[in-house]
Structures are given as C-alpha cells and as structure tokens.
Design a protein around this motif. Structure first.
Motif, PDB file in Angstrom:
ATOM      1  N   PHE A 190       0.819  -1.219   0.000  1.00  0.00           N
ATOM      2  CA  PHE A 190       0.000   0.000   0.000  1.00  0.00           C
ATOM      3  C   PHE A 190       0.852   1.268   0.000  1.00  0.00           C
ATOM      4  N   GLN A 191       2.175   1.095   0.171  1.00  0.00           N
ATOM      5  CA  GLN A 191       3.093   2.188   0.522  1.00  0.00           C
ATOM      6  C   GLN A 191       2.947   3.449  -0.340  1.00  0.00           C
ATOM      7  N   TRP A 192       2.976   3.292  -1.643  1.00  0.00           N
ATOM      8  CA  TRP A 192       2.967   4.470  -2.524  1.00  0.00           C
ATOM      9  C   TRP A 192       1.712   4.576  -3.366  1.00  0.00           C
ATOM     10  N   GLU A 193       0.679   3.810  -3.011  1.00  0.00           N
ATOM     11  CA  GLU A 193      -0.560   3.805  -3.783  1.00  0.00           C
ATOM     12  C   GLU A 193      -1.623   4.648  -3.080  1.00  0.00           C
ATOM     13  N   THR A 194      -2.525   5.205  -3.850  1.00  0.00           N
ATOM     14  CA  THR A 194      -3.703   5.826  -3.247  1.00  0.00           C
ATOM     15  C   THR A 194      -4.695   4.711  -2.901  1.00  0.00           C
ATOM     16  N   ASP A 195      -5.703   5.058  -2.114  1.00  0.00           N
ATOM     17  CA  ASP A 195      -6.716   4.055  -1.772  1.00  0.00           C
ATOM     18  C   ASP A 195      -7.398   3.526  -3.043  1.00  0.00           C
TER      19      ASP A 195
ATOM     20  N   ILE B 117      -5.157   1.018  -4.651  1.00  0.00           N
ATOM     21  CA  ILE B 117      -5.123  -0.245  -3.893  1.00  0.00           C
ATOM     22  C   ILE B 117      -6.344  -1.090  -4.242  1.00  0.00           C
ATOM     23  N   LEU B 118      -7.509  -0.443  -4.318  1.00  0.00           N
ATOM     24  CA  LEU B 118      -8.730  -1.181  -4.653  1.00  0.00           C
ATOM     25  C   LEU B 118      -8.649  -1.756  -6.064  1.00  0.00           C
TER      26      LEU B 118
ATOM     27  N   ALA C  79      -6.294  -4.771  -6.110  1.00  0.00           N
ATOM     28  CA  ALA C  79      -6.903  -5.957  -5.505  1.00  0.00           C
ATOM     29  C   ALA C  79      -7.845  -6.677  -6.457  1.00  0.00           C
TER      30      ALA C  79
ATOM     31  N   ARG D 291      -4.037  -9.764  -5.589  1.00  0.00           N
ATOM     32  CA  ARG D 291      -4.952  -9.986  -4.460  1.00  0.00           C
ATOM     33  C   ARG D 291      -4.487 -11.172  -3.606  1.00  0.00           C
TER      34      ARG D 291
END
Lengths: 105, 105, 105, 105
Positions: C43-48, C51-52, C55, C61
C-alpha cells in the motif's frame, strides 16, 4: 550530522526525483512501519544474546543499521511535511522525560 | 543536536535510572513499534488533508512531534546497544539511496 | 474454518517441525509486525483507489491475502501460547464494541 | 465462529454506524498497526517468562486478548474491502506453508 542537515538532504534528494507528490503524511508513516518491520525481521527468531552476537558481524550490523536509518529518514520526511522541527522535538521530549521520570535521590 | 550527542544524552538518562537491564535489543525494537503505533493513531481516521490541517494546531503538532521523537529515541538506544554509529549509518544510507536511485538526466 | 480449527492446524504444523521452542510470546508478536509490514508494503505508494484496483488483479490480491493470513496465523499461535481462546476473545470484543458504540436511534 | 460469520458481523456493525466511508484500505491497515502496537505495549518491558505469567491473570489475559481481537477485526474489514475471502486465504496460506517447509523424514 544534525537533524536540520538531515532534513535538508532528504528533501533535496526527493525533490530531485519528483517524489514530493508521493510523500503524503500517511504514505510516509506507512513507509516507517514497512522499514521497522524489515528491522524486526533481523530479530524475529533470535534471542537477545544472538542479536548482540549478530551485530558484531560487520555485514550484518550494516544491514541492521540500514533499516534503522530508513525509519529515521522516513520520520524526518514526515516531520518536514508536518512543519515539525525535529531537533526541537527531540530536545523537548528529552526534557519531558527528565520531568516525568525524576532520578531517585 | 547531532546523533552522537543524542546517543550520549539518552544513555546518560537511562543509566541514571538503572534501566540498562531492560534495554535489550528486542525490548527496544518493540518499544519503537509501540511509539510508532501511537504516532499512527493520530492519522487513523483522518485524510492526508486533515492531517496537514491538524499539524497547524500547535498542541496537536507537539503531540505528533512527541511520538516521532519517541521512535527516534528508542532507535538511538537500539543502535547504541548494537554498536551502530547512527550518524555514520544515516550518511551511508543516504549515499546508497543516491546510487540506487540516480537522478534522470 | 473457525478459530479453534485454525489453532489446531497451526499448532500441529509447528510441532511437526520442532518449532515450539522459537514460539515465545515476543517472537510471535514480532513476527506479526514483520508480516503486517509486508502487507503495508503493498500500500506504501498507492492511493486508496489504486489499492482497490490492484486488488482486482487475482495475483496481486493473492499476494495481499497471503500477508493478511500470515498476520492472523502468528496471532493465532500467540493466543495459543497465552492460553487465549481466540473464538471467545473475538466474540467478547464484538460485544464490547456494541456497548461502547451504541447505534444512534 | 468462522471467518465468513466474523466478516458479516463486522460489516453489519460498521454499516449500522455509517462508518464505511472511513474504512479505506490504508485507514484499516493503519488501524491494524495501532492495535498491534497496543498489544506489544503489554510485552514491552517484560521477559517472555513474565508475559506467560501475566497471561495467567484473567484480567490481564482479557486485556491482551482484546488487542489481538482488534487486530483480527481490522484485518477482516480490510479483507472485506479488498474482496478477499479470508477463510480461503488462510487455508491456502497453510497449504503453501506445508509445501514450503516439508517435514523432515
């Protein structure tokens, strides 16, 4: 090197690479956790005695030192983003600790 | 304050209180996680924008700064126990980062 | 699978390998941090939003799911060592949460 | 209780309170770190022997159990957001571990 110099160096480093946009408070805090996890991996299955022995090996000690440095670097970047003067913050916390835990006479 | 001075201060502080016996590598590493958790608690339900706003409030900024300082203090004590020169460690890591991520021409 | 079955499986697994001696409370807690750090690395450098999206990719995933499972496995082993019935613990915590945060009418 | 039932319960709980908007992947991951930090606080200055003794005290054991449950609850909510079937994820990871670490004959 003091905290002010460290702050200047890491900010110059990241700005030269155009990474400021990734350096949100949450991303930097998450990065500190990632690096602290990597530090702990060195200790995971060792006893404290084994860790102290490991640290006598220069290669292993440098690997552990790298992880500690990474956590400090990310925390310095986080402090920068939040307008926190890390030098002042550490000094103030040391003073608070002195008051909170007085030495028994 | 530089890392050498910080190391001297935190070691004098803990030796004056007889706490060296508790400062095993694992206990100090665990303590860094505890303090980093407390830092993250400030960010838990806030957006990055809200965190940056929070940090403009002096009381809140000092609370966050205290947690960052705590993590750095425990990492300094850990480095001390492992015979790591933190000033050298951070400089070396910055150099490694320069080599690993060259600036694109 | 319920928590009792998971506990039995992970204990049989580690006993078949003679790993019980490494499974002290601190080592298992540290291991949970290590795995949680690996989870956060995704998740370190991703926006929410990113991330979705990530996944939705089955390979990604599964990689994230593996890290979540690892944290849960270590916590199950830790609970076992401390004589904690995890099924009971989770149920009791859900009830406490219901009482602590009543639904507004 | 199995993972499917736990997932249903925590999702019903948070939807009844209108908290879904706060449950982004990063917030839930950060929350798991916060709770794991609170768990580690119980172990911070204790030896493994002292932790095992502490856990024989019902009040202390419940306090520790609450923190473990909190981490699991946040990971369950995170898995839900990412479309991860936690029951399947844990089973698959146990199988991977069996293959990765075969029992020596």
């Amino acid at each position: 090197m003091d905290f002010g110099e460290l702050e200047r160096k890491v900010v110059v480093f990241r700005d030269a690479r155009g990474w400021a946009k990734y350096h949100t408070p949450k991303n930097l805090a998450i990065s500190a956790v990632v690096e602290l996890g990597e530090l702990l991996e060195h200790f995971q299955w060792e006893t404290d005695e084994e860790i102290l022995e490991l640290a006598e090996n220069p290669t292993k000690r440098e690997a552990i030192a790298d992880e500690i440095a990474d956590v400090i670097i990310y925390l310095t970047l986080l402090a920068h983003e939040l307008g926190i003067d890390l030098d002042e913050a550490v000094k103030r916390k040391l003073e608070k600790n002195e008051e909170k835990y007085p030495v028994k006479a």
